[in-house]
Design a protein around this motif. Structure first.
Motif, PDB file in Angstrom:
ATOM      1  N   MET A  39       0.946  -1.201  -0.035  1.00 45.11           N
ATOM      2  CA  MET A  39      -0.072  -0.663   0.039  1.00 45.11           C
ATOM      3  C   MET A  39       1.003   1.043   0.206  1.00 45.11           C
ATOM      4  O   MET A  39       0.220   2.374  -0.631  1.00 45.11           O
ATOM      5  CB  MET A  39      -0.666   0.045   1.221  1.00 45.11           C
ATOM      6  N   LEU A  40       1.443   1.593   0.993  1.00 45.02           N
ATOM      7  CA  LEU A  40       3.392   2.341   0.718  1.00 45.02           C
ATOM      8  C   LEU A  40       3.542   2.661  -0.420  1.00 45.02           C
ATOM      9  O   LEU A  40       3.398   3.835  -0.918  1.00 45.02           O
ATOM     10  CB  LEU A  40       4.008   1.972   1.340  1.00 45.02           C
ATOM     11  N   VAL A  41       3.854   1.442  -1.651  1.00 48.85           N
ATOM     12  CA  VAL A  41       4.165   1.152  -2.514  1.00 48.85           C
ATOM     13  C   VAL A  41       3.517   2.102  -3.743  1.00 48.85           C
ATOM     14  O   VAL A  41       3.847   2.981  -4.485  1.00 48.85           O
ATOM     15  CB  VAL A  41       4.873   0.798  -2.816  1.00 48.85           C
ATOM     16  N   LEU A  42       2.181   1.765  -3.490  1.00 51.45           N
ATOM     17  CA  LEU A  42       1.063   1.950  -4.534  1.00 51.45           C
ATOM     18  C   LEU A  42       0.545   3.909  -4.107  1.00 51.45           C
ATOM     19  O   LEU A  42       0.727   4.406  -5.462  1.00 51.45           O
ATOM     20  CB  LEU A  42      -0.283   1.102  -4.015  1.00 51.45           C
ATOM     21  N   MET A  43       0.725   3.922  -2.811  1.00 53.70           N
ATOM     22  CA  MET A  43       0.110   5.311  -2.680  1.00 53.70           C
ATOM     23  C   MET A  43       0.889   6.369  -2.915  1.00 53.70           C
ATOM     24  O   MET A  43       0.592   7.558  -2.499  1.00 53.70           O
ATOM     25  CB  MET A  43      -0.848   5.446  -1.002  1.00 53.70           C
ATOM     26  N   GLU A  44       2.197   6.117  -2.340  1.00 50.35           N
ATOM     27  CA  GLU A  44       3.387   6.868  -2.361  1.00 50.35           C
ATOM     28  C   GLU A  44       3.521   6.894  -3.359  1.00 50.35           C
ATOM     29  O   GLU A  44       4.678   8.219  -4.024  1.00 50.35           O
ATOM     30  CB  GLU A  44       3.757   6.384  -1.208  1.00 50.35           C
ATOM     31  N   SER A  45       3.951   6.171  -4.649  1.00 50.31           N
ATOM     32  CA  SER A  45       5.068   6.529  -5.622  1.00 50.31           C
ATOM     33  C   SER A  45       3.957   5.911  -7.478  1.00 50.31           C
ATOM     34  O   SER A  45       3.831   6.522  -7.863  1.00 50.31           O
ATOM     35  CB  SER A  45       6.069   4.722  -5.234  1.00 50.31           C
ATOM     36  N   ARG A  46       3.474   4.157  -7.288  1.00 49.21           N
ATOM     37  CA  ARG A  46       2.727   4.082  -7.956  1.00 49.21           C
ATOM     38  C   ARG A  46       1.655   4.680  -8.854  1.00 49.21           C
ATOM     39  O   ARG A  46       0.965   5.338  -9.939  1.00 49.21           O
ATOM     40  CB  ARG A  46       2.190   2.440  -8.090  1.00 49.21           C
ATOM     41  N   LEU A  47       0.770   5.292  -7.682  1.00 44.15           N
ATOM     42  CA  LEU A  47      -0.192   5.315  -7.930  1.00 44.15           C
ATOM     43  C   LEU A  47      -0.033   7.279  -8.472  1.00 44.15           C
ATOM     44  O   LEU A  47      -0.749   7.600  -9.671  1.00 44.15           O
ATOM     45  CB  LEU A  47      -1.564   5.468  -6.897  1.00 44.15           C
ATOM     46  N   PRO A  48       0.377   8.132  -7.872  1.00 49.36           N
ATOM     47  CA  PRO A  48       1.252   9.789  -7.869  1.00 49.36           C
ATOM     48  C   PRO A  48       1.674   9.421  -9.474  1.00 49.36           C
ATOM     49  O   PRO A  48       0.945  10.365 -10.306  1.00 49.36           O
ATOM     50  CB  PRO A  48       1.982   9.880  -7.262  1.00 49.36           C
ATOM     51  N   ARG A  49       2.065   8.414  -9.886  1.00 49.18           N
ATOM     52  CA  ARG A  49       3.133   8.801 -11.050  1.00 49.18           C
ATOM     53  C   ARG A  49       2.105   8.663 -12.197  1.00 49.18           C
ATOM     54  O   ARG A  49       2.288   9.031 -13.152  1.00 49.18           O
ATOM     55  CB  ARG A  49       4.210   7.250 -11.059  1.00 49.18           C
ATOM     56  N   THR A  50       1.408   7.432 -11.912  1.00 53.97           N
ATOM     57  CA  THR A  50       0.343   7.444 -13.423  1.00 53.97           C
ATOM     58  C   THR A  50      -0.464   8.782 -13.466  1.00 53.97           C
ATOM     59  O   THR A  50      -0.616   8.801 -14.489  1.00 53.97           O
ATOM     60  CB  THR A  50      -0.661   5.922 -12.349  1.00 53.97           C
ATOM     61  N   LEU A  51      -1.135   8.891 -12.311  1.00 49.28           N
ATOM     62  CA  LEU A  51      -1.661  10.329 -12.028  1.00 49.28           C
ATOM     63  C   LEU A  51      -1.453  11.569 -12.830  1.00 49.28           C
ATOM     64  O   LEU A  51      -1.536  11.998 -13.979  1.00 49.28           O
ATOM     65  CB  LEU A  51      -2.150  10.605 -10.599  1.00 49.28           C
ATOM     66  N   ALA A  52      -0.033  11.730 -12.259  1.00 52.48           N
ATOM     67  CA  ALA A  52       0.819  12.547 -13.178  1.00 52.48           C
ATOM     68  C   ALA A  52       1.043  12.175 -14.959  1.00 52.48           C
ATOM     69  O   ALA A  52       1.038  13.431 -15.323  1.00 52.48           O
ATOM     70  CB  ALA A  52       2.028  12.932 -12.267  1.00 52.48           C
ATOM     71  N   VAL A  53       1.208  11.236 -14.898  1.00 50.61           N
ATOM     72  CA  VAL A  53       1.945  11.037 -16.483  1.00 50.61           C
ATOM     73  C   VAL A  53       0.175  11.223 -17.450  1.00 50.61           C
ATOM     74  O   VAL A  53      -0.184  11.608 -18.209  1.00 50.61           O
ATOM     75  CB  VAL A  53       2.027   9.874 -17.058  1.00 50.61           C
ATOM     76  N   LEU A  54      -1.250  10.947 -16.459  1.00 49.43           N
ATOM     77  CA  LEU A  54      -2.476  11.026 -17.278  1.00 49.43           C
ATOM     78  C   LEU A  54      -3.002  12.752 -16.794  1.00 49.43           C
ATOM     79  O   LEU A  54      -2.972  12.616 -18.338  1.00 49.43           O
ATOM     80  CB  LEU A  54      -3.285  10.631 -16.569  1.00 49.43           C
ATOM     81  N   LEU A  55      -2.826  12.988 -16.262  1.00 48.83           N
ATOM     82  CA  LEU A  55      -2.557  14.438 -16.719  1.00 48.83           C
ATOM     83  C   LEU A  55      -1.528  15.614 -17.162  1.00 48.83           C
ATOM     84  O   LEU A  55      -2.825  16.059 -17.958  1.00 48.83           O
ATOM     85  CB  LEU A  55      -2.366  15.450 -14.705  1.00 48.83           C
ATOM     86  N   THR A  56      -0.375  15.287 -17.839  1.00 49.48           N
ATOM     87  CA  THR A  56       0.312  15.971 -17.910  1.00 49.48           C
ATOM     88  C   THR A  56       0.099  15.573 -19.597  1.00 49.48           C
ATOM     89  O   THR A  56      -0.328  16.301 -20.611  1.00 49.48           O
ATOM     90  CB  THR A  56       1.761  15.316 -17.895  1.00 49.48           C
TER      91      THR A  56
END
Length: 318
Positions: A39-56
């Motif tokens: 959960m730490l890996v997902l919420m702190e790294s993987r999910l923010p990165r995926t959202l950042a890519v989509l938004l960009t």
């Protein structure tokens, strides 16, 4: 068309799952809620990165549509009109003058500087012959080159080349974690604002005389478009560095299928930009696994190929 959109939606969903699973640390999405480390890996790294890519990807693509409407030329994007270099110049200035300034002040400096340089670009192209359409992107490239040279010179003189390289030369998401990508939601909000003004932007693309004849305030729509392009570019440059070609090729590809109905095509443009950038980010993460390549490198090669294809192949309906 509906089948194509459904297939693209399925592809985007698969890529999002792949993005959440890709990385050195193994994560099982089905049992992650029982594993604190996962959960730490997902919420702190993987999910923010995926959202950042989509938004960009979505915001840059929409910004590309907006600036192409403002200049009435399809071969211009936020990365070829001096906008990105203007944002970097503003960031560099505020970093030198106020090194301890908060992030919101840097964001404002980058946005104002990006808006100023984009307005300068618009003023330049209004002096060009109307029929010489290819002079518009050339003027943008010249302005980008001059501003980029100024940024690099000042950065070299002040020993800030590492920042300059991050803003203008790499374009990558490896440093995105929770708390370091949220500015991109502002870029997403600016893209949504563009959708509400889609009809006005489409009319503006017909020319000042036609727009004025239809009762449109061209100056107001121009200022709105400049704000959208400048804010999106500034947020992207500030957060992950400039990503090339997304705002140039995605609007052209969608326009070849859907035409110039911006009200209908802008959501598809945003969706397609997110899909393209997420696919390229995954390639960058897997090409030399467990290391990463900058996604700007992948898009530089792929986007350049798509751009050349656009130059040499006329639309089937035109």
């Amino acid at each position: 068309m509906r089948l194509l959109l459904a297939a693209a939606g399925g592809a985007l969903l698969l890529l999002m799952v792949a993005s959440l699973l890709t990385g050195v640390a193994r994560v099982d999405l089905l049992s992650a809620w029982r594993d604190p480390y996962a959960m730490l890996v997902l919420m702190e790294s993987r999910l923010p990165r995926t959202l950042a890519v989509l938004l960009t990807g979505a915001a840059l693509s929409v910004a590309g549509v907006v600036i192409q409407s403002l200049v009435r030329n399809r071969f211009v994007g936020p990365d070829t009109s001096g906008t990105a270099e203007g944002a970097a110049l503003g960031l560099l200035a505020i970093t030198i003058l106020m090194p301890d300034s908060p992030i919101w002040l840097r964001m404002i400096a980058a946005s104002v500087s990006a808006m100023t340089t984009t307005a300068l670009f618009l003023a330049m192209i209004r002096r060009l012959p109307v029929r010489e359409v290819m002079l518009v992107p050339i003027a943008g490239l010249v302005l980008s080159g001059v501003l980029g040279s100024v940024v690099i010179f000042v950065g070299w003189q002040t020993d800030l080349m590492q920042y300059v390289g991050t803003w203008l030369m790499t374009g990558e998401f490896s440093g995105v974690i929770a708390g370091r990508y949220e500015l991109l939601w502002i870029a997403g909000g600016a893209a949504i604002l563009a959708w509400f003004a889609a009809d006005r932007l489409a009319i503006l693309g017909l020319g000042d005389q036609v727009a004025t004849g239809l009762g449109l305030s061209t100056a107001t729509v121009m200022r709105l478009g400049l704000t959208v392009v400048a804010v999106v570019t500034a947020m992207v440059v500030t957060t992950v560095g400039m990503i090339p070609f997304v705002g140039l090729v995605v609007p052209n590809l969608v326009a070849r299928v859907m035409g110039d109905n911006l009200r209908a095509s802008l959501p598809v443009v945003a969706f397609s930009g997110a899909l393209l950038l997420l696919a390229c980010d995954l390639i960058a993460r897997l090409a030399v696994y467990p290391f990463e390549l900058p996604v700007g490198l992948i898009l530089g090669m792929l986007g350049g190929g798509i751009f050349l294809w656009l130059l040499h192949h006329r639309p089937a309906h035109g």
